[in-house]
Design a protein around this motif. Structure first.
Motif, PDB file in Angstrom:
ATOM      1  N   VAL A 122       3.442  -0.766   0.930  1.00  4.92           N
ATOM      2  CA  VAL A 122       3.813   0.458   0.213  1.00  4.92           C
ATOM      3  C   VAL A 122       5.290   0.776   0.461  1.00  4.92           C
ATOM      4  O   VAL A 122       6.047   1.049  -0.476  1.00  4.92           O
ATOM      5  N   GLU A 123       5.695   0.691   1.718  1.00  7.73           N
ATOM      6  CA  GLU A 123       7.084   1.046   2.033  1.00  7.73           C
ATOM      7  C   GLU A 123       8.056   0.027   1.446  1.00  7.73           C
ATOM      8  O   GLU A 123       9.138   0.376   0.991  1.00  7.73           O
ATOM      9  N   HIS A 124       7.638  -1.220   1.435  1.00  5.32           N
ATOM     10  CA  HIS A 124       8.464  -2.268   0.841  1.00  5.32           C
ATOM     11  C   HIS A 124       8.616  -2.022  -0.661  1.00  5.32           C
ATOM     12  O   HIS A 124       9.705  -2.103  -1.213  1.00  5.32           O
ATOM     13  N   ASP A 125       7.512  -1.698  -1.306  1.00  8.66           N
ATOM     14  CA  ASP A 125       7.554  -1.417  -2.744  1.00  8.66           C
ATOM     15  C   ASP A 125       8.445  -0.214  -3.035  1.00  8.66           C
ATOM     16  O   ASP A 125       9.191  -0.210  -4.010  1.00  8.66           O
ATOM     17  N   GLN A 126       8.331   0.779  -2.171  1.00  4.60           N
ATOM     18  CA  GLN A 126       9.148   1.990  -2.352  1.00  4.60           C
ATOM     19  C   GLN A 126      10.630   1.625  -2.294  1.00  4.60           C
ATOM     20  O   GLN A 126      11.417   2.057  -3.112  1.00  4.60           O
ATOM     21  N   PRO A 133       8.235   4.550  -7.682  1.00  3.01           N
ATOM     22  CA  PRO A 133       7.028   4.011  -7.057  1.00  3.01           C
ATOM     23  C   PRO A 133       6.074   3.456  -8.102  1.00  3.01           C
ATOM     24  O   PRO A 133       6.059   3.944  -9.237  1.00  3.01           O
TER      25      PRO A 133
ATOM     26  N   ILE B  13       2.574   6.307   6.712  1.00  7.83           N
ATOM     27  CA  ILE B  13       3.322   5.570   5.688  1.00  7.83           C
ATOM     28  C   ILE B  13       4.411   6.475   5.118  1.00  7.83           C
ATOM     29  O   ILE B  13       4.143   7.640   4.787  1.00  7.83           O
ATOM     30  N   ALA B  14       5.596   5.918   5.000  1.00 13.40           N
ATOM     31  CA  ALA B  14       6.728   6.703   4.505  1.00 13.40           C
ATOM     32  C   ALA B  14       6.707   6.765   2.982  1.00 13.40           C
ATOM     33  O   ALA B  14       7.557   6.204   2.294  1.00 13.40           O
ATOM     34  N   THR B  19       1.635   8.089  -4.055  1.00 12.90           N
ATOM     35  CA  THR B  19       2.141   6.712  -4.124  1.00 12.90           C
ATOM     36  C   THR B  19       1.180   5.756  -3.428  1.00 12.90           C
ATOM     37  O   THR B  19       0.974   4.625  -3.862  1.00 12.90           O
ATOM     38  N   TYR B  23      -3.054   2.065  -4.130  1.00 14.12           N
ATOM     39  CA  TYR B  23      -3.294   0.850  -3.340  1.00 14.12           C
ATOM     40  C   TYR B  23      -4.727   0.792  -2.808  1.00 14.12           C
ATOM     41  O   TYR B  23      -5.174  -0.231  -2.308  1.00 14.12           O
ATOM     42  N   ARG B  32      -3.093  -6.920  -2.247  1.00 17.94           N
ATOM     43  CA  ARG B  32      -1.828  -7.233  -1.571  1.00 17.94           C
ATOM     44  C   ARG B  32      -1.896  -6.903  -0.083  1.00 17.94           C
ATOM     45  O   ARG B  32      -1.076  -7.397   0.695  1.00 17.94           O
TER      46      ARG B  32
END
Lengths: 135, 147
Positions: A122-126, A133, B13-14, B19, B23, B32
């Motif tokens: 998630v952070e990588h995608d952000q 996002p 999670i940041a 967002t 997932y 993923r």
């Protein structure tokens, strides 16, 4: 696990975390699964699940050498499946009750690592997507 | 027979819950971070199917409340220890400033006094372990894009 990242290089930090977590869990579960993969070792576990037995007593139940049984006991002990206690020169073994629930053990390890992957992705995608996002 | 305590795990999670939530319910996004194939119908009673290497995890969504909570059942068909749909997972997304605290609670796991299942462990667990711990979703590399 305590990799410190300033947050300025999220890609690098993710990579380090990801592989380290995978290796740890892989190594631990590998030891347990390998210990359980042997029919004689499973028999030892059944033998000692009712209570403590000295190594010699366990060895008498098997058609292998005492050395062979000792080896099995060490493998099981190292995998955390057996508790070992010394009484004089004797070594006594019993099933570790916590080891009786490998599903739980496995999941207890897996969920944190899965959530770590979720975090990194998630952070990588952000980061990659900037302010866009994924939806 | 005692009821086992649920397992819990959490992570910060940041990113905001809105967002993170996709997932947990979008198959392309879920695989993923866990599994390699997923069929998800995120509504109460909808299918929850996730393949992790050789293990097939099957269940149903019980509750879907974007962007803060999702509950589904979770099990492995044919497994004596955790049959399909036999356990329940609740995932809560709690906003904390700009971040999200993800809390996962795994309920209804089998009680621990099951030594009769010793043989089953090495086989059914083997696939689960390899599957779920496989670090092949390492996020370091760029993903090739959408599904």
């Amino acid at each position: 696990m305590a990799t410190s990242g300033s947050g300025t290089h999220p890609h690098t930090v993710s990579a380090v975390h990801g592989s380290a977590a995978g290796d740890d869990i892989g190594a631990v579960t590998d030891v347990v699964l390998r210990a359980l993969a042997d029919p004689q070792r499973r028999r030892i576990l059944r033998l000692v699940r009712g209570g403590e037995l000295p190594a010699g007593e366990i060895a008498r139940q098997f058609a292998v050498t005492q050395q062979g049984v000792s080896h099995h006991l060490q493998v099981l002990h190292r995998a955390g499946l057996l508790r070992e206690r010394r009484e004089g020169t004797k070594r006594l073994y019993t099933l570790d009750p916590q080891a009786l629930d490998p599903v739980r053990e496995v999941l207890a390890d897996l969920w944190p690592s899965a959530l770590q992957r979720l975090k990194h992705i998630v952070e990588h995608d952000q980061t990659s997507a900037g302010d866009h996002p994924p939806s | 027979m005692t009821i086992p305590e649920p397992l819990t795990a959490s992570v910060r999670i940041a990113a905001p819950p809105a967002t993170v939530f996709p997932y947990l319910v979008d198959p392309a996004l879920m695989i993923r971070w866990i599994g390699h194939w997923a069929d998800l119908d995120p509504e109460p009673g909808g299918v929850f199917a996730l393949d992790v290497e050789t293990a097939a995890v099957r269940g149903r969504f019980l509750s879907v409340e974007p962007p803060t909570r999702v509950v589904f059942t979770w099990g492995v068909p044919g497994s004596e220890v955790i049959p399909a749909g036999s356990t329940t997972i609740e995932i809560l997304l709690r906003p904390d400033g700009p971040d999200t605290i993800v809390e996962l609670v795994h309920h209804d796991l089998p009680p621990s006094e099951q030594p009769a299942h010793l043989e089953g462990w090495s086989t059914c667990l083997g696939c689960l372990v390899r599957a779920l711990s496989a670090p092949k979703t390492a996020p370091a590399k760029r993903s090739p894009g959408g599904p």
